[in-house]
Write a protein that holds these residues in place. Structure first.
Motif, mmCIF file in Angstrom:
data_model
loop_
_atom_site.group_PDB
_atom_site.id
_atom_site.type_symbol
_atom_site.label_atom_id
_atom_site.label_comp_id
_atom_site.label_asym_id
_atom_site.label_seq_id
_atom_site.Cartn_x
_atom_site.Cartn_y
_atom_site.Cartn_z
ATOM 1 N N ILE A 1 7.934 3.253 4.698
ATOM 2 C CA ILE A 1 7.257 4.550 4.642
ATOM 3 C C ILE A 1 6.653 4.892 6.004
ATOM 4 N N VAL A 2 6.037 3.887 6.643
ATOM 5 C CA VAL A 2 5.445 4.112 7.967
ATOM 6 C C VAL A 2 6.523 4.481 8.977
ATOM 7 N N ARG A 3 7.659 3.798 8.929
ATOM 8 C CA ARG A 3 8.747 4.119 9.861
ATOM 9 C C ARG A 3 9.214 5.571 9.673
ATOM 10 N N ASP A 4 9.274 6.013 8.447
ATOM 11 C CA ASP A 4 9.642 7.413 8.193
ATOM 12 C C ASP A 4 8.593 8.367 8.775
ATOM 13 N N LEU A 5 7.318 8.006 8.631
ATOM 14 C CA LEU A 5 6.244 8.844 9.148
ATOM 15 C C LEU A 5 6.256 8.911 10.675
ATOM 16 N N GLN A 6 6.755 7.880 11.308
ATOM 17 C CA GLN A 6 6.791 7.881 12.770
ATOM 18 C C GLN A 6 7.652 9.017 13.322
ATOM 19 N N ARG A 7 8.606 9.481 12.549
ATOM 20 C CA ARG A 7 9.411 10.626 12.985
ATOM 21 C C ARG A 7 8.565 11.906 13.023
ATOM 22 N N THR A 8 7.588 11.971 12.131
ATOM 23 C CA THR A 8 6.693 13.128 12.093
ATOM 24 C C THR A 8 5.584 13.019 13.125
ATOM 25 N N PHE A 9 5.163 11.781 13.417
ATOM 26 C CA PHE A 9 4.040 11.546 14.327
ATOM 27 C C PHE A 9 4.467 10.639 15.482
ATOM 28 N N PRO A 10 5.419 11.069 16.281
ATOM 29 C CA PRO A 10 5.905 10.217 17.372
ATOM 30 C C PRO A 10 4.840 10.023 18.451
ATOM 31 N N GLY A 11 4.726 8.790 18.918
ATOM 32 C CA GLY A 11 3.811 8.506 20.015
ATOM 33 C C GLY A 11 2.365 8.353 19.634
ATOM 34 N N ILE A 12 2.036 8.570 18.361
ATOM 35 C CA ILE A 12 0.644 8.397 17.924
ATOM 36 C C ILE A 12 0.528 7.495 16.690
ATOM 37 N N LEU A 13 1.653 7.220 16.040
ATOM 38 C CA LEU A 13 1.680 6.293 14.903
ATOM 39 C C LEU A 13 2.553 5.107 15.277
ATOM 40 N N PHE A 14 1.975 3.912 15.149
ATOM 41 C CA PHE A 14 2.666 2.692 15.556
ATOM 42 C C PHE A 14 2.699 1.707 14.388
ATOM 43 N N GLU B 1 0.828 -1.216 0.000
ATOM 44 C CA GLU B 1 0.000 0.000 0.000
ATOM 45 C C GLU B 1 0.858 1.260 0.000
ATOM 46 N N ARG B 2 2.002 1.224 -0.663
ATOM 47 C CA ARG B 2 2.893 2.381 -0.643
ATOM 48 C C ARG B 2 2.255 3.618 -1.264
ATOM 49 N N GLU B 3 1.347 3.429 -2.227
ATOM 50 C CA GLU B 3 0.704 4.584 -2.859
ATOM 51 C C GLU B 3 -0.296 5.271 -1.937
ATOM 52 N N ASN B 4 -0.770 4.558 -0.920
ATOM 53 C CA ASN B 4 -1.861 5.058 -0.096
ATOM 54 C C ASN B 4 -1.491 5.378 1.349
ATOM 55 N N ILE B 5 -0.511 4.674 1.903
ATOM 56 C CA ILE B 5 -0.365 4.667 3.361
ATOM 57 C C ILE B 5 -0.049 6.050 3.935
ATOM 58 N N ALA B 6 0.851 6.803 3.307
ATOM 59 C CA ALA B 6 1.183 8.121 3.857
ATOM 60 C C ALA B 6 -0.035 9.039 3.827
ATOM 61 N N ASN B 7 -0.776 9.012 2.738
ATOM 62 C CA ASN B 7 -1.937 9.887 2.611
ATOM 63 C C ASN B 7 -3.028 9.538 3.617
ATOM 64 N N ILE B 8 -3.276 8.239 3.826
ATOM 65 C CA ILE B 8 -4.349 7.859 4.752
ATOM 66 C C ILE B 8 -3.966 8.205 6.187
ATOM 67 N N VAL B 9 -2.699 7.981 6.550
ATOM 68 C CA VAL B 9 -2.240 8.323 7.898
ATOM 69 C C VAL B 9 -2.353 9.830 8.133
ATOM 70 N N GLU B 10 -1.902 10.623 7.176
ATOM 71 C CA GLU B 10 -1.961 12.075 7.330
ATOM 72 C C GLU B 10 -3.405 12.573 7.371
ATOM 73 N N ALA B 11 -4.286 11.928 6.617
ATOM 74 C CA ALA B 11 -5.694 12.323 6.624
ATOM 75 C C ALA B 11 -6.332 12.062 7.989
ATOM 76 N N ILE B 12 -5.984 10.949 8.608
ATOM 77 C CA ILE B 12 -6.540 10.632 9.938
ATOM 78 C C ILE B 12 -6.048 11.638 10.971
ATOM 79 N N PHE B 13 -4.753 11.939 10.943
ATOM 80 C CA PHE B 13 -4.221 12.876 11.925
ATOM 81 C C PHE B 13 -4.700 14.307 11.680
ATOM 82 N N SER B 14 -5.076 14.612 10.454
ATOM 83 C CA SER B 14 -5.572 15.962 10.165
ATOM 84 C C SER B 14 -6.937 16.217 10.796
#
Length: 268
Positions: A46-59, A12-25
């Motif tokens: 990709i998720v591991r990279d996003l965890q740096r932006t969303f620490p403690g809320i993205l697992f 789901e590389r095409e979708n995962i960053a967008n869906i995670v960011e949409a939920i946190f928005s």
């Protein structure tokens, strides 16, 4: 730390960053747990990279190999229960479920008496977008078939956009949930209903994915058809009386009013 959204992923590389960011928005305090089954397209990276932006809320929980939707959710349920979450959501990664509808599911469970809030295509106000007529016919036919066989009063039993209250998942014996495809969604709702938990359907518009490949296959469809029959058979004949765990106090009356041989519940 009240609400968590579980998202199973495989390629789901095409979708995962967008869906995670949409939920946190949404800014409603949702946390997100991604369960990745060894995606060869590096979804987990990709998720591991996003965890740096969303620490403690993205697992992220990584599993080796494609082990199935049902086992991914059960893994996530156990993780979320252990961490103390009170409202636990299922959601697809591909935007077929609108992240904004998370708030409506939460409101239905938090304030309007639902133990299980289901994002439903087949109640008034719900529907499908960009589906061919034959897929709509198969989906609606499958839902009707499930209701006829199981007698479960849920119009969209295969729905995968769901909010569970904590005590539902604590009460269901997750080790006894046997299906891994779309029949998993039916079995979870069936078990909750048999235990006397209140299921409410919330209308949603289900949109077909724009990116990536659907996970639907003949094996999943076959499991759904045969699984519904098996669920009904077990509910009639299998004896679960020696596996009853103490229910939440407000559910005791509902449970005692049903045949205990019809209930999937945790062992003592």
């Amino acid at each position: 730390m009240e609400k968590i959204v579980i998202i199973p992923t495989y390629n789901e590389r095409e979708n995962i960053a967008n869906i995670v960011e949409a939920i946190f928005s949404l800014r409603q305090g949702f946390h997100v747990l991604v369960i990745d089954d060894g995606s060869p397209d590096n979804t987990a990276e990709i998720v591991r990279d996003l965890q740096r932006t969303f620490p403690g809320i993205l697992f992220l929980e990584e599993r080796k190999g494609k082990l199935g939707l049902g086992t991914a959710y059960i893994h996530g349920f156990k993780w979320a229960l252990q961490k103390g979450y009170q409202f636990i959501f299922e959601m697809d990664a591909d935007f077929s479920h609108n992240p904004a509808d998370l708030e409506r599911l939460y409101d239905t469970a938090k304030h309007h008496g639902a133990d299980v809030a289901v994002g439903s295509r087949y109640v008034k106000g719900g529907g499908n977008v960009n589906w061919p007529w034959d897929r709509v016919a198969i989906s609606k036919g499958g839902s009707l078939y499930t209701r006829i066989i199981t007698w479960m009063p849920v119009k969209d039993p295969t729905a995968g956009f769901v909010c569970y209250k904590r005590d539902v998942l604590e009460t269901i014996n997750l080790e006894q949930i046997r299906f891994v495809g779309y029949a998993f969604q039916i079995e979870m709702k069936f078990a909750a209903w048999k235990l006397g938990f209140k299921i409410k359907e919330v209308p949603i518009i289900f949109a077909d994915r724009k990116y990536g490949v659907s996970k639907m296959n003949k094996g999943i469809v076959k499991e759904g058809i045969l699984g519904v029959l098996n669920l009904r058979w077990l509910s009639l004949f299998k004896d679960y009386r020696n596996r009853v765990k103490s229910l939440p106090a407000h559910k005791e009356d509902a449970f005692n009013g049903r045949s205990q041989s019809e209930v999937l519940v945790k062992s003592k």
